[in-house]
Design a protein around this motif. Sequence first.
Motif, PDB file in Angstrom:
ATOM      1  N   TYR A 233      10.892  21.273  34.327  1.00 39.56           N
ATOM      2  CA  TYR A 233      12.041  21.714  35.118  1.00 39.56           C
ATOM      3  C   TYR A 233      12.578  23.023  34.538  1.00 39.56           C
ATOM      4  N   THR A 234      12.818  24.009  35.394  1.00 43.71           N
ATOM      5  CA  THR A 234      13.262  25.340  34.963  1.00 43.71           C
ATOM      6  C   THR A 234      14.771  25.475  35.095  1.00 43.71           C
ATOM      7  N   MET A 235      15.389  26.110  34.082  1.00 46.53           N
ATOM      8  CA  MET A 235      16.824  26.385  34.130  1.00 46.53           C
ATOM      9  C   MET A 235      17.088  27.800  33.616  1.00 46.53           C
ATOM     10  N   THR A 236      18.088  28.445  34.191  1.00 47.67           N
ATOM     11  CA  THR A 236      18.448  29.796  33.782  1.00 47.67           C
ATOM     12  C   THR A 236      19.486  29.764  32.667  1.00 47.67           C
ATOM     13  N   ASP A 237      19.644  30.896  32.008  1.00 49.64           N
ATOM     14  CA  ASP A 237      20.669  31.039  30.979  1.00 49.64           C
ATOM     15  C   ASP A 237      22.056  30.830  31.581  1.00 49.64           C
ATOM     16  N   LYS A 238      22.296  31.401  32.759  1.00 50.93           N
ATOM     17  CA  LYS A 238      23.600  31.300  33.417  1.00 50.93           C
ATOM     18  C   LYS A 238      23.949  29.842  33.720  1.00 50.93           C
ATOM     19  N   THR A 239      23.006  29.106  34.255  1.00 50.01           N
ATOM     20  CA  THR A 239      23.224  27.699  34.580  1.00 50.01           C
ATOM     21  C   THR A 239      23.550  26.888  33.341  1.00 50.01           C
ATOM     22  N   THR A 240      22.806  27.133  32.273  1.00 47.66           N
ATOM     23  CA  THR A 240      23.020  26.395  31.034  1.00 47.66           C
ATOM     24  C   THR A 240      24.397  26.682  30.454  1.00 47.66           C
ATOM     25  N   GLU A 241      24.818  27.949  30.512  1.00 50.85           N
ATOM     26  CA  GLU A 241      26.145  28.309  30.004  1.00 50.85           C
ATOM     27  C   GLU A 241      27.240  27.592  30.790  1.00 50.85           C
ATOM     28  N   GLU A 242      27.079  27.540  32.096  1.00 46.74           N
ATOM     29  CA  GLU A 242      28.083  26.878  32.938  1.00 46.74           C
ATOM     30  C   GLU A 242      28.185  25.390  32.608  1.00 46.74           C
ATOM     31  N   LEU A 243      27.045  24.733  32.442  1.00 47.72           N
ATOM     32  CA  LEU A 243      27.056  23.310  32.120  1.00 47.72           C
ATOM     33  C   LEU A 243      27.623  23.060  30.727  1.00 47.72           C
ATOM     34  N   PHE A 244      27.283  23.942  29.785  1.00 45.89           N
ATOM     35  CA  PHE A 244      27.794  23.791  28.420  1.00 45.89           C
ATOM     36  C   PHE A 244      29.323  23.831  28.407  1.00 45.89           C
ATOM     37  N   HIS A 245      29.898  24.826  29.074  1.00 50.86           N
ATOM     38  CA  HIS A 245      31.354  24.964  29.067  1.00 50.86           C
ATOM     39  C   HIS A 245      32.028  23.833  29.847  1.00 50.86           C
ATOM     40  N   LEU A 246      31.360  23.337  30.890  1.00 53.07           N
ATOM     41  CA  LEU A 246      31.883  22.175  31.609  1.00 53.07           C
ATOM     42  C   LEU A 246      31.938  20.957  30.685  1.00 53.07           C
ATOM     43  N   LEU A 247      30.842  20.700  29.978  1.00 45.21           N
ATOM     44  CA  LEU A 247      30.776  19.552  29.075  1.00 45.21           C
ATOM     45  C   LEU A 247      31.785  19.687  27.928  1.00 45.21           C
ATOM     46  N   ARG A 248      31.888  20.875  27.365  1.00 45.57           N
ATOM     47  CA  ARG A 248      32.795  21.076  26.218  1.00 45.57           C
ATOM     48  C   ARG A 248      34.251  20.904  26.625  1.00 45.57           C
ATOM     49  N   SER A 249      34.569  21.221  27.867  1.00 47.90           N
ATOM     50  CA  SER A 249      35.956  21.134  28.320  1.00 47.90           C
ATOM     51  C   SER A 249      36.395  19.700  28.616  1.00 47.90           C
ATOM     52  N   GLN A 250      35.441  18.782  28.721  1.00 42.02           N
ATOM     53  CA  GLN A 250      35.757  17.417  29.114  1.00 42.02           C
ATOM     54  C   GLN A 250      36.064  16.545  27.904  1.00 42.02           C
ATOM     55  N   PRO A 251      37.153  15.772  27.920  1.00 42.28           N
ATOM     56  CA  PRO A 251      37.337  14.735  26.896  1.00 42.28           C
ATOM     57  C   PRO A 251      36.253  13.674  27.048  1.00 42.28           C
ATOM     58  N   LEU A 252      36.021  12.896  25.986  1.00 38.54           N
ATOM     59  CA  LEU A 252      34.887  11.975  25.992  1.00 38.54           C
ATOM     60  C   LEU A 252      34.938  10.961  27.129  1.00 38.54           C
ATOM     61  N   ASP A 253      36.117  10.500  27.507  1.00 37.41           N
ATOM     62  CA  ASP A 253      36.186   9.497  28.566  1.00 37.41           C
ATOM     63  C   ASP A 253      35.748  10.052  29.918  1.00 37.41           C
ATOM     64  N   LYS A 254      36.016  11.358  30.144  1.00 33.03           N
ATOM     65  CA  LYS A 254      35.558  11.997  31.386  1.00 33.03           C
ATOM     66  C   LYS A 254      34.096  12.431  31.257  1.00 33.03           C
ATOM     67  N   ARG A 255      33.727  12.937  30.094  1.00 35.02           N
ATOM     68  CA  ARG A 255      32.340  13.365  29.863  1.00 35.02           C
ATOM     69  C   ARG A 255      31.392  12.187  30.047  1.00 35.02           C
ATOM     70  N   ASN A 256      31.883  11.020  29.695  1.00 37.12           N
ATOM     71  CA  ASN A 256      31.087   9.805  29.769  1.00 37.12           C
ATOM     72  C   ASN A 256      30.674   9.459  31.198  1.00 37.12           C
ATOM     73  N   ARG A 257      31.381  10.033  32.168  1.00 31.64           N
ATOM     74  CA  ARG A 257      31.103   9.719  33.581  1.00 31.64           C
ATOM     75  C   ARG A 257      30.281  10.808  34.274  1.00 31.64           C
ATOM     76  N   ILE A 258      29.864  11.813  33.524  1.00 32.59           N
ATOM     77  CA  ILE A 258      29.066  12.891  34.123  1.00 32.59           C
ATOM     78  C   ILE A 258      27.666  12.351  34.453  1.00 32.59           C
ATOM     79  N   PRO A 259      27.224  12.475  35.709  1.00 33.92           N
ATOM     80  CA  PRO A 259      25.906  11.953  36.099  1.00 33.92           C
ATOM     81  C   PRO A 259      24.787  12.590  35.276  1.00 33.92           C
ATOM     82  N   GLY A 260      23.842  11.769  34.848  1.00 35.52           N
ATOM     83  CA  GLY A 260      22.691  12.268  34.108  1.00 35.52           C
ATOM     84  C   GLY A 260      22.849  12.214  32.600  1.00 35.52           C
TER      85      GLY A 260
END
Length: 509
Positions: A233-260
């Motif tokens: 599966y291919t991913m771009t640098d831009k996509t990875t950065e967006e997901l990283f900042h989304l994950l980092r911004s979430q507290p663990l209880d919300k991060r725990n519900r992220i699909p995948g």
Amino acid sequence: MTEQRIGIIDLGSNSVRLVVYERTASGAHRVIDGSKRSARLSEQIDENGVLPDEALDELVDTINHFRLICAHHRTGHIRAIATAAIRNAANREQILFRLEAETGMPIEVITGMQEASYGFLGMINSMNIQDGFLIDIGGGSTEVSLFRNRSLVNAVSFPFGCVSLTKRFAEGGLLSDDRLQELEMHIAREVGGESWISHSPGLPLVGIGGTVRALGKIHQAVTRYPFESFHNYTMTDKTTEELFHLLRSQPLDKRNRIPGLAKDRTDIIVPGLTILRTLFKIMGASHYLVCGSGLRDGLFFSTRFPERPKLDNVLEYSVNNLAALHPEAPRQHMAQVSRNALQLFDALQSGYSFPEQSRSWLDTASTLYRIGASIDYYDYNKHTFYLIVNSHINGLSHKETLLCAAIASFKSRNRARQQAAAYKPLVSEEDLSLICMLGSLLQLAIALDRSETQAIGRLRIEHADGKLLLYAAMAEGSLVVERKEVDALASDFRKLWGIAPVLYPPDYR
């Protein structure tokens, strides 16, 4: 040939895993069982570098449990390896003595370079890629390799991983701006001594291990990706950065519900992605590629094929292995159909601008077109499509897998369109036309051996007056069955190719 089974137990720094591989009576290899238990060994090592008895108690229990699973499968050979957490523990010798005494299982402690080498072998035997970087982010170590022309050029093992860095920089899995900057600087300092990592910009970064797999799964869930596989599966640098900042911004209880995102990776995913992103930038890599194979696959190949563990042709091995897993289809017939299909393609392709890999896709489809009969002969086309799509053939991209599945199972344009509709936007209208043309070519190749007797020894192909003249230059019998089959599909073939096939018997003058 009787069945042979190999068990691989991987005592990783984050988790302990078992995989049981089987060699079937037909010579195919497959995974027949697997299990995983979270261990967090790197997290449990104390300030003196000692792995405590409590952790060993659990480890002994896990190994003995896995041994019972292997015994259930009558596994002939079990190989247990330990990586960074045990390799670097201050009480390493005591750990090994106790594990071997209480499980009866010899434990191989592999070096960081061996870990990199096995990871590379597992990856290169599952992907059609020539050059790139490879990263394996474990719980207590991170291996980085550079490969050129499918051969390992440089490799290094760094003494940090997603679990150990979480413990040091991101207590509880949360990473503030200041701690993120400290973590990135720490990684950059560790990597700085390996100058070769920054001297080959523009190459893809292939990732193996749980961190990268989680990244791919999360992105596929967020984008509702239609193909159910994260391998290749291919991913771009831009996509990875967006997901990283989304994950980092979430507290663990919300991060725990992220699909995948698996629950046992919620707290370590952000430090793990920090390792991935930081190295990507240092490398100047072009994009990310997720690989579903890795260390355990490399260990399997090195155990099963110790003299030549690296495959010469990933796609050919994978296709032949899948065909051997479904041996109901007569091998001589399948080989004849494949020869017919490629000869027809070579005779007709000059007038068309087919993609470069079209011949290889047709070869793959013709080798596998009947595997669906192992489920049910009636409507085997439908089962063939399902098996090809869900077997994840190594050496093909997701789109190429779909194309091969649709060509192999082709019956009509309408049916091909229905299949393709579920996989938009991976399959375009242009792809649909290619599927129909190559699918009809395969149907003609099948018709030429409809009796499944390989009666046509040699075929001569000519074009004349809107007809595709097929002369059975060497053949047994009058080919009555084959001629009727060719006549039956001539009209549909002409609609797609603008030329109608006619089969002449060997005595035709």
